[in-house]
Design a protein around this motif. Structure first.
Motif: not given
Length: 363
Positions: A86-94
């Protein structure tokens, strides 16, 4: 239970076999530790005993920043039918990533948090603040989604200030000892190259205290287990590649050749410390595997009973003090291998997790 149960009733010679499917969500899932744990869970799927009456199948969801998803490098994991990346930027999720995260967490058996913006002791304050953001966001989301268990990979660097204290000898650092954040090398050159772990350790300590607080509030539904892990290097993780630097050779070399210089007396002292905090692959997998299904107190009364047999008059290691490691919805233990002469105390680790290390960096 918040686990998803698939009941398969197979009657053979009057034997009932029950299969449970558990979803394990791992942040930083394609990193060193996340990928090792994922491979381990998949191997457990393959090595189920045919004679067992209870079988657990793991489905693993790996949460990873889009920039660190390499289809070629991670192909074996991504091609497994029991793995979802699961692609995800935990610091700034879309908005789309937030929706996917919630879907992944609802019904999950456990969330295991490895993610950090910079997972090395040279992390600066900006990077460490962002690592705090990762933990704060995913922990609170796990509570909202009623995940039954959250496991934090904390760090020995929360206690690194005990490294050079002559007042603390072998087995003296308990999980109830007051934090002393940062691991400062004696050799100034090592500080310049690998950092002092103060900012890095602070982010881990902040995550620990949030886990403790959330456990106090919501531990009857979502419980937290904190493992203060030692040094588990990428790959084979052999004691022979540990050094006074406290970081993997490929990190220090920045892609070039590692320059081996004659060790100073200070380097030798630091190297002993880092060898003392070594965490073997076998112990790493054993500790985290046990933490997934560890029985955690769901009330303060239960926590007092579970922790009450270790009460002392010494505030530093008291199980009833402000740094007590067993509370409602919360358990914290050291997680290193049983390295000879190390300052880390593993009594609580063995007692709580039921795992006794068989590895020693000095053997």
């Amino acid at each position: 239970s918040h686990a998803y149960f698939l009941q398969l009733q197979t009657f053979t010679n009057n034997l009932t076999i029950t299969m449970s499917t558990h979803t394990i969500v791992i942040t930083g899932g394609l990193g060193n530790l996340g990928s090792k744990l994922c491979h381990h869970l998949l191997n457990l799927n393959k090595n189920q005993s045919s004679s067992s009456t209870t079988t657990t199948k793991y489905k693993v969801i790996l949460i990873e920043h889009p920039n660190f998803i390499n289809p070629d490098k991670n192909k074996p994991l991504q091609n497994d039918e029991n793995v979802t990346v699961l692609p995800c930027n935990l610091g700034n999720p879309t908005a789309e990533q937030r929706t996917s995260l919630k879907k992944a967490l609802v019904g999950a058996h456990a969330l295991i948090h490895f993610s950090a913006v910079n997972p090395y002791p040279n992390a600066n304050w900006s990077e460490s603040a962002q690592s705090m953001d990762h933990a704060f966001y995913i922990f609170q989301l796990a509570v909202l989604c009623k995940v039954r268990r959250v496991i934090l990979a904390s760090s020995n660097h929360v206690m690194g200030g005990y490294k050079d204290l002559s007042t603390h000898g072998p087995s003296s650092i308990h999980p109830t000892s007051p934090p002393r954040v940062g691991t400062i090398p004696l050799n100034p050159a090592q500080i310049a190259s690998s950092g002092d772990a103060i900012a890095y350790g602070t982010a881990k300590l902040a995550a620990e205290r949030l886990a403790m607080t959330l456990g106090e509030l919501y531990g009857d539904v979502t419980s937290f287990v904190v493992l203060r892990i030692g040094w588990c290097q990428p790959g084979e993780n052999l004691p022979s590649t540990l050094s006074a630097a406290g970081s993997p050779p490929e990190f220090l070399a920045d892609g070039g050749e590692v320059v081996v210089e004659e060790a100073s007396e200070d380097d030798k002292k630091d190297e002993l410390w880092y060898k003392g905090m070594w965490l073997s692959n076998r112990d790493f997998l054993g500790y985290f595997g046990a933490a997934i299904d560890l029985v955690v107190p769901t009330t303060e009364e239960e926590a007092a009973l579970k922790g009450g047999d270790n009460v002392t008059t010494d505030d530093e290691i008291s199980s009833t003090g402000v740094h007590r490691n067993v509370r409602k919805g919360f358990v914290l233990v050291n997680a290193m291998s049983k390295n000879s002469g190390a300052k880390w105390n593993l009594e609580e680790t063995e007692k709580r997790l039921g795992v006794v290390s068989k590895d020693d960096s000095m053997a």
